[in-house]
Design an enzyme around this catalytic site. Structure first.
Site, PDB file in Angstrom:
ATOM      1  N   SER A  10      -0.945  -9.053  -1.221  1.00  0.00           N
ATOM      2  CA  SER A  10      -0.607  -8.198  -2.365  1.00  0.00           C
ATOM      3  C   SER A  10       0.493  -8.886  -3.167  1.00  0.00           C
ATOM      4  O   SER A  10       1.569  -9.159  -2.635  1.00  0.00           O
ATOM      5  CB  SER A  10      -0.096  -6.842  -1.886  1.00  0.00           C
ATOM      6  OG  SER A  10       0.603  -6.198  -2.949  1.00  0.00           O
ATOM      7  N   ASP A  37      -1.921  -4.559  -7.208  1.00  0.00           N
ATOM      8  CA  ASP A  37      -1.615  -3.122  -7.124  1.00  0.00           C
ATOM      9  C   ASP A  37      -1.294  -2.588  -8.513  1.00  0.00           C
ATOM     10  O   ASP A  37      -0.224  -2.861  -9.057  1.00  0.00           O
ATOM     11  CB  ASP A  37      -0.422  -2.904  -6.196  1.00  0.00           C
ATOM     12  CG  ASP A  37      -0.792  -3.134  -4.739  1.00  0.00           C
ATOM     13  OD1 ASP A  37      -0.079  -3.896  -4.059  1.00  0.00           O
ATOM     14  OD2 ASP A  37      -1.802  -2.572  -4.293  1.00  0.00           O
ATOM     15  N   HIS A  68      -6.540  -2.577  -7.141  1.00  0.00           N
ATOM     16  CA  HIS A  68      -6.279  -1.317  -6.434  1.00  0.00           C
ATOM     17  C   HIS A  68      -5.658  -0.360  -7.440  1.00  0.00           C
ATOM     18  O   HIS A  68      -4.478  -0.466  -7.771  1.00  0.00           O
ATOM     19  CB  HIS A  68      -5.326  -1.584  -5.251  1.00  0.00           C
ATOM     20  CG  HIS A  68      -4.952  -0.366  -4.476  1.00  0.00           C
ATOM     21  ND1 HIS A  68      -3.982  -0.397  -3.491  1.00  0.00           N
ATOM     22  CD2 HIS A  68      -5.377   0.918  -4.541  1.00  0.00           C
ATOM     23  CE1 HIS A  68      -3.849   0.810  -2.974  1.00  0.00           C
ATOM     24  NE2 HIS A  68      -4.685   1.632  -3.589  1.00  0.00           N
ATOM     25  N   GLY A 144       2.838   3.178  -3.549  1.00  0.00           N
ATOM     26  CA  GLY A 144       3.845   3.109  -4.602  1.00  0.00           C
ATOM     27  C   GLY A 144       4.790   1.940  -4.466  1.00  0.00           C
ATOM     28  O   GLY A 144       5.253   1.398  -5.472  1.00  0.00           O
ATOM     29  N   PHE A 145       5.067   1.553  -3.209  1.00  0.00           N
ATOM     30  CA  PHE A 145       6.048   0.483  -3.029  1.00  0.00           C
ATOM     31  C   PHE A 145       5.686  -0.390  -1.836  1.00  0.00           C
ATOM     32  O   PHE A 145       5.099   0.086  -0.869  1.00  0.00           O
ATOM     33  CB  PHE A 145       7.457   1.069  -2.815  1.00  0.00           C
ATOM     34  CG  PHE A 145       7.928   1.894  -3.971  1.00  0.00           C
ATOM     35  CD1 PHE A 145       7.710   3.265  -3.998  1.00  0.00           C
ATOM     36  CD2 PHE A 145       8.550   1.278  -5.059  1.00  0.00           C
ATOM     37  CE1 PHE A 145       8.112   4.035  -5.096  1.00  0.00           C
ATOM     38  CE2 PHE A 145       8.976   2.039  -6.152  1.00  0.00           C
ATOM     39  CZ  PHE A 145       8.754   3.417  -6.159  1.00  0.00           C
ATOM     40  N   GLY A 146       6.056  -1.655  -1.924  1.00  0.00           N
ATOM     41  CA  GLY A 146       5.888  -2.532  -0.776  1.00  0.00           C
ATOM     42  C   GLY A 146       7.072  -2.399   0.162  1.00  0.00           C
ATOM     43  O   GLY A 146       8.024  -1.674  -0.128  1.00  0.00           O
ATOM     44  N   GLY A 147       7.004  -3.076   1.293  1.00  0.00           N
ATOM     45  CA  GLY A 147       8.134  -3.122   2.213  1.00  0.00           C
ATOM     46  C   GLY A 147       8.386  -1.852   3.004  1.00  0.00           C
ATOM     47  O   GLY A 147       9.471  -1.677   3.571  1.00  0.00           O
ATOM     48  N   ASP A 177      -3.669  -1.128   4.201  1.00  0.00           N
ATOM     49  CA  ASP A 177      -2.673  -1.577   3.227  1.00  0.00           C
ATOM     50  C   ASP A 177      -1.363  -0.843   3.446  1.00  0.00           C
ATOM     51  O   ASP A 177      -1.299   0.379   3.320  1.00  0.00           O
ATOM     52  CB  ASP A 177      -3.201  -1.289   1.814  1.00  0.00           C
ATOM     53  CG  ASP A 177      -2.217  -1.673   0.723  1.00  0.00           C
ATOM     54  OD1 ASP A 177      -2.564  -1.504  -0.461  1.00  0.00           O
ATOM     55  OD2 ASP A 177      -1.096  -2.108   1.031  1.00  0.00           O
ATOM     56  N   GLY A 178      -0.330  -1.642   3.808  1.00  0.00           N
ATOM     57  CA  GLY A 178       1.004  -1.063   3.908  1.00  0.00           C
ATOM     58  C   GLY A 178       1.634  -1.281   5.270  1.00  0.00           C
ATOM     59  O   GLY A 178       1.137  -0.736   6.257  1.00  0.00           O
ATOM     60  N   GLY A 179       2.684  -2.096   5.295  1.00  0.00           N
ATOM     61  CA  GLY A 179       3.382  -2.347   6.566  1.00  0.00           C
ATOM     62  C   GLY A 179       2.595  -3.223   7.513  1.00  0.00           C
ATOM     63  O   GLY A 179       2.792  -3.176   8.732  1.00  0.00           O
TER      64      GLY A 179
HETATM   65  C1  DX5 Z   1       1.706   0.411  -1.705  1.00  0.00           C
HETATM   66  C2  DX5 Z   1       1.299  -1.009  -1.892  1.00  0.00           C
HETATM   67  C3  DX5 Z   1       1.796  -1.832  -0.716  1.00  0.00           C
HETATM   68  C4  DX5 Z   1       1.570  -3.301  -0.884  1.00  0.00           C
HETATM   69  C5  DX5 Z   1       1.742  -4.020   0.441  1.00  0.00           C
HETATM   70  O1  DX5 Z   1       1.298   1.150  -2.795  1.00  0.00           O
HETATM   71  O2  DX5 Z   1      -0.122  -1.088  -2.004  1.00  0.00           O
HETATM   72  O3  DX5 Z   1       1.155  -1.342   0.437  1.00  0.00           O
HETATM   73  O4  DX5 Z   1       0.326  -3.502  -1.389  1.00  0.00           O
HETATM   74  O5  DX5 Z   1       2.968  -3.650   0.938  1.00  0.00           O
HETATM   75  P1  DX5 Z   1       3.669  -4.404   2.180  1.00  0.00           P
HETATM   76  O6  DX5 Z   1       4.857  -5.092   1.567  1.00  0.00           O
HETATM   77  O7  DX5 Z   1       4.024  -3.324   3.151  1.00  0.00           O
HETATM   78  O8  DX5 Z   1       2.683  -5.386   2.748  1.00  0.00           O
END
Ligand code: DX5
Length: 226
Positions: A10, A37, A68, A144-147, A177-179
């Site tokens: 991403s 994203d 996405h 909404g956010f990464g990390g 997707d996510g973490g």
């Molecule tokens: C959330 C995003 C995140 C990103 C990946 O809306 O879609 O999930 O793509 O985030 P991390 O940094 O957790 O890999």
């Protein structure tokens, strides 16, 4: 379970001032796809990229680009992101009252159709559209956010969707997707995920992007040997 394991970086976690370098780095690391994203500040509390970024990434990299769409009324923008060159267009079930028609519309545009469900959305909400989805995205964080921290309760949902897809004999990819990192990657592939979206684990790894992709892929594959 069908299909090989893919890492889909991403770009949300990449340096926004050097997106071209970030895309080249994952391409050179051997990935075949990446995820953009798209956020509108309404469906999610963040605003990111539009079709121009998708177009530029597609033309520069030749990679499979997943758009996405974390936006309201995503059906309005299917033609726009199709025209921009997205190969996979992913809409959220939560903002698609005409989801059946929207997934048909994505395929009519010659693109692969994707449907995403948030942590609070049960897998059975996909029962009547699974045959129209080339990809199912189970969000493992709140969008909404990464990390963010991986939500472990989502593993059961991944297993449920894997069972739904396999019982129907469908070829849909199962994406998370996510973490996603070296610790959670084997957990999600053991549960049946085949495409792992990762931002932070790819772009914030002190060893660099190539090493990050390699170790993430190794961790993911270790989950398929259980
Ligand atoms: C959330 C995003 C995140 C990103 C990946 O809306 O879609 O999930 O793509 O985030 P991390 O940094 O957790 O890999």
């Amino acid at each position: 379970m069908t299909g090989e394991i893919h890492i889909s970086p991403s770009i949300l976690a990449a340096d926004p001032l050097h997106l071209g370098d970030a895309v080249a780095a994952v391409r050179d690391a051997g990935v075949t796809r990446l995820q953009v994203d798209v956020m509108d500040g309404r469906f999610v509390p963040n605003i990111t990229y539009g079709p121009a970024v998708v177009k530029a990434i597609k033309e520069a990299s030749g990679l499979m680009v997943e758009a996405h769409l974390m936006i309201v009324e995503p059906e309005r923008y299917v033609p726009v992101f199709a025209e921009a060159g997205a190969d996979v267009i992913i809409v959220h079930q939560e903002v698609s009252p005409h989801l059946y028609r929207t997934l048909q519309h994505i395929r009519d545009q010659g693109k692969r159709s994707g449907v995403a469900i948030n942590p609070g959305t049960p897998a059975f909400m996909l029962d009547d559209v699974l045959g129209l989805a080339d990809l199912v995205l189970v969000m493992t964080v709140n969008p909404g956010f990464g990390g963010q921290q991986f939500i472990p309760e989502m593993l059961a949902k991944v297993r449920t969707v894997r069972d739904m897809v396999d019982r129907r004999g469908l070829a849909a990819e199962l994406e998370v997707d996510g973490g996603i990192d070296e610790e959670t990657a084997p957990e999600v592939t053991a549960a049946g995920a085949t495409v792992l979206v990762a931002g932070t684990a790819v772009y914030d790894n002190p060893s660099g992007v190539s090493a990050a992709v390699t170790s993430l892929r190794r961790a993911a594959l270790s989950g398929t040997n259980v």
